[in-house]
Design an enzyme around this catalytic site. Structure first.
Site, PDB file in Angstrom:
ATOM      1  N   LEU A   5      37.954  47.367  45.285  1.00  0.00           N
ATOM      2  CA  LEU A   5      38.599  46.351  44.624  1.00  0.00           C
ATOM      3  C   LEU A   5      38.469  45.172  44.361  1.00  0.00           C
ATOM      4  O   LEU A   5      37.884  44.682  45.632  1.00  0.00           O
ATOM      5  CB  LEU A   5      39.832  46.828  45.370  1.00  0.00           C
ATOM      6  CG  LEU A   5      40.964  48.393  45.122  1.00  0.00           C
ATOM      7  CD1 LEU A   5      41.555  48.417  45.894  1.00  0.00           C
ATOM      8  CD2 LEU A   5      41.273  48.251  44.097  1.00  0.00           C
ATOM      9  N   ASP A   6      38.971  43.981  43.807  1.00  0.00           N
ATOM     10  CA  ASP A   6      38.856  43.176  43.744  1.00  0.00           C
ATOM     11  C   ASP A   6      38.880  42.452  44.757  1.00  0.00           C
ATOM     12  O   ASP A   6      40.100  42.872  45.584  1.00  0.00           O
ATOM     13  CB  ASP A   6      38.657  42.437  42.263  1.00  0.00           C
ATOM     14  CG  ASP A   6      38.017  42.494  41.305  1.00  0.00           C
ATOM     15  OD1 ASP A   6      36.179  42.810  41.635  1.00  0.00           O
ATOM     16  OD2 ASP A   6      38.542  42.871  39.788  1.00  0.00           O
TER      17      ASP A   6
END
Length: 305
Positions: free
Chosen positions: A42-43
């Site tokens: 996930l960013d």
């Protein structure tokens, strides 16, 4: 509880500002073990479901990364950035106005198999180099498009005055939601950026099942950490279950083929991947294959013992 005793899948609600690797690093300190990995990057700006694999369960991390994901994404029309989200530098603006009905119609057109060019600010490798390393040096290279599937995509809300909206989408492995948003802006004749992203589901795991760092710290202090961990086979509930006889378990332990009579019921379709148990203990993923002399047998696909 000793660190070596912890084994299973910990569902974390990733906080904003942390990379997936940051979450793993912090949990190594909390759980006092280095045998931890995550299943699906996930960013940093994103929040939500991040499956974390502890102990022997780390062998299953790649399977989680390959599963479908569901997201709720906030987007803003009218400008774009070099990262395709609000963390990047503005590149261009647009005065083009989009009506809600037009956005809703365009969103529906994204559903289905398609190809997506990964963004420069991503961990995808081209010629052995990560794209974000090249992007930080001001370089842009040609990226091959990748096959993705948008299983579901709907517009949850849209403020025409603010030109801001929210999407819910269910997508296949490797799909960049910020690129979907960027492409949505282009197809509407304007520009768009992602301003928020929450992963609400990863495979069968939902946001409501997830934990925080504080909950993990409290569980470790109380000696109840194992209770927060899901068993490894919870990742494969969509697979058929096969139970082995004692003879079958002995054969599979030494890598030999298991015959139908050594199971409770072997799937009758070749190439089927199934969960394999012995005396209610999860052993592995097995694959049904055709035998040279005819009939079907069960082989080791991925061992989790």
């Amino acid at each position: 509880m000793q660190q070596s005793d912890l084994n299973g899948i910990l569902l974390m609600n990733k906080p904003q500002g942390f990379t997936s690797h940051d979450v793993v690093a912090k949990l190594r300190g909390i759980l006092h073990t280095r045998r931890i990995g995550h299943g699906g990057t996930l960013d940093p700006m994103a929040t939500g479901v991040l499956p974390v694999f502890v102990g022997g369960a780390t062998k299953a991390a790649d399977f989680a990364a390959a599963q479908d994901k569901e997201y709720v994404a906030g987007f803003t029309l009218g400008y774009c950035t070099d990262t395709q989200d609000v963390t990047g530098e503005m590149l261009q603006t647009s005065e083009r106005y989009a009506a809600e009905y037009a956005v809703k119609q365009m969103v529906r057109r994204f559903i289905g198999p398609q190809q997506q060019v990964p963004p420069m600010y991503s961990a995808v490798k081209v010629n052995g180099q990560k794209l974000y390393d090249l992007a930080r040096k001001g370089r842009e290279v040609e990226r091959p498009a990748r096959d993705i599937i948008v299983h579901e995509m709907e517009l949850l809300d849209f403020d025409e005055n603010a030109q801001k909206g929210t999407l819910r989408c269910k997508v296949s492995k490797g799909t960049y939601v910020r690129t979907l948003v960027n492409d949505l802006g282009e197809k509407l004749g304007t520009l768009a950026v992602l301003h928020s992203l929450e992963r609400t589901r990863s495979g069968a795991y939902e946001l409501a099942q997830c934990h925080t760092f504080a909950e993990c710290e409290q569980a470790m202090a109380e000696g109840t950490m194992q209770q927060l961990l899901l068993p490894t086979d919870s990742l494969f509930t969509d697979r058929l279950a096969v139970s082995l006889t004692d003879e079958g378990a002995e054969r599979i332990a030494r890598g030999a083929v298991v015959f139908p009579r050594q199971t409770d019921s072997l799937p009758e379709t070749a190439d089927t991947i199934c969960r394999v148990y012995h005396q209610d203990k999860f052993l592995m993923l097995g694959q049904v294959r055709e035998l040279d002399k005819g009939g079907l047998g069960l082989f080791v696909y991925k061992n989790f013992r």
